[in-house]
Write a protein that holds these residues in place. Structure first.
Motif, short mmCIF file in Angstrom:
data_model
loop_
_atom_site.label_atom_id
_atom_site.label_comp_id
_atom_site.label_asym_id
_atom_site.label_seq_id
_atom_site.Cartn_x
_atom_site.Cartn_y
_atom_site.Cartn_z
N MET A 114 0.68 -1.36 0.01
CA MET A 114 0.05 0.01 -0.11
C MET A 114 0.92 1.34 0.05
SD MET A 114 -1.30 -0.47 3.82
CE MET A 114 -1.76 -2.11 3.49
N ARG A 115 0.23 2.47 -0.37
CA ARG A 115 0.96 3.52 -0.33
C ARG A 115 0.58 4.33 1.11
NH1 ARG A 115 -1.46 8.28 -3.90
NH2 ARG A 115 0.37 9.52 -3.96
N ILE B 288 -8.28 6.11 5.31
CA ILE B 288 -8.11 4.88 4.26
C ILE B 288 -8.77 5.30 2.91
CG2 ILE B 288 -8.69 2.67 3.69
CD1 ILE B 288 -8.62 1.76 6.70
N ASP B 289 -7.88 5.24 1.98
CA ASP B 289 -8.46 5.73 0.88
C ASP B 289 -9.35 6.74 0.86
OD1 ASP B 289 -7.23 3.39 -0.50
OD2 ASP B 289 -8.93 2.10 -0.27
N GLN B 290 -8.78 8.04 1.54
CA GLN B 290 -9.15 9.06 1.62
C GLN B 290 -10.42 9.45 2.49
OE1 GLN B 290 -9.09 11.20 -2.50
NE2 GLN B 290 -6.79 11.02 -2.29
N ASP B 291 -10.74 8.52 3.17
CA ASP B 291 -12.00 8.65 3.98
C ASP B 291 -11.30 8.63 5.45
OD1 ASP B 291 -14.15 8.90 2.46
OD2 ASP B 291 -14.44 6.81 2.28
N ALA C 237 -6.82 -2.06 1.65
CA ALA C 237 -6.70 -0.43 1.42
C ALA C 237 -5.66 -0.33 0.45
CB ALA C 237 -6.07 -0.11 2.86
N ARG C 238 -5.59 0.72 -0.25
CA ARG C 238 -4.81 1.00 -1.31
C ARG C 238 -3.83 2.07 -0.85
NH1 ARG C 238 -9.55 0.75 -3.90
NH2 ARG C 238 -9.50 2.93 -4.19
N GLU C 239 -4.48 3.15 0.03
CA GLU C 239 -3.78 4.20 0.40
C GLU C 239 -4.07 4.47 1.85
OE1 GLU C 239 -3.51 7.84 -2.32
OE2 GLU C 239 -4.74 8.76 -0.72
N ILE C 240 -3.19 4.96 2.67
CA ILE C 240 -3.23 5.20 3.89
C ILE C 240 -2.61 6.37 4.32
CG2 ILE C 240 -2.77 4.44 6.36
CD1 ILE C 240 -3.67 1.74 5.60
#
Lengths: 145, 85
Positions: B3-4, B59-62, B73-76
């Motif tokens: 993940m990023r 997580i994923d912009q939320d 998750a892709r982005e944290i």
């Protein structure tokens, strides 16, 4: 009509106000960089992508709750001097009560629900602004009512 | 799972980078577990994550709480409480 903008450019209040004037009532709030405790520069950092989504959500919630004709959130990022505008929010509605309440809602929610961080420089010392409990309290007053 | 991971404000400054890739072990189930694992990467990570009560996450912009599972998750993003407006 919802307008969201995040930019390093100065905020043009006259243009933003004009765009909101589509109904009987418009209420706006402008936040400026305060210099009262020795601050000579403010920098605003944000979370690109997430910020736009958060601002859109806040504006859509206000628009639905008060049946707004128009809602605007404009936020500066980057470096700013004392006296410059950081943020402008505005709400247009058929009646003043809705416009005033929606305007207060927009700025209160913005303080707690949008990913912006303030960094203040005094002389050569830069510090990150700590969150204030009063901001959480101001945002929470809109919950459940 | 790769993940990023994004950092903002003083979290970013203490770690020294704004983003990095992470492949946490299976045992890291939540954001808090991920932070425990990331904290061992460098002195900067350890300093940034020293006080968990001052950290927030997305997580994923939320925006989410630190006990939220990270599976899928892709982005944290990990950052201090927000102070805009």
């Amino acid at each position: 009509m919802i307008r969201i903008a995040i930019s390093e450019a100065p905020i043009d209040v006259a243009a933003e106000l004009h765009a909101l004037e589509r109904s009987g009532s418009v209420a706006t709030f402008t936040g400026l960089v305060r210099g009262d405790d020795g601050v000579n520069e403010l920098r605003l950092e944000h979370y690109p992508g997430a910020t736009e989504a958060a601002l859109t959500r806040i504006a859509e919630e206000a628009a639905a709750r008060w049946s707004l004709v128009a809602a605007t959130i404009v936020h500066r990022v980057g470096a700013m001097r004392v006296g410059e505008r950081i943020v402008f929010v505005g709400a247009g509605a058929d009646h003043r009560g809705a416009a005033l309440e929606a305007c207060a809602y927009l700025i209160d929610r913005l303080k707690t629900d949008a990913p912006f961080w303030k960094n203040e420089t005094r002389g050569d010392v830069a510090t990150w602004v700590e969150p204030r409990d009063s901001d959480d309290a101001a945002a929470a007053r809109w919950d459940g009512s | 799972m790769t993940m990023r991971v994004l950092y903002f404000a003083w979290v970013r400054e203490r770690i020294g980078v704004g983003e990095e890739e992470a492949s946490p072990p299976e045992s890291a189930k939540t954001i808090a577990d991920l932070i425990d694992w990331l904290a061992t990467r460098s002195d900067g990570h350890a300093a940034a994550f020293a006080d968990r009560t001052r950290l927030r996450a997305a997580i994923d912009q939320d925006f989410v709480l630190l006990d939220t599972p990270i599976a899928g998750a892709r982005e944290i993003a990990i950052f201090p409480p927000v102070t805009g407006g």
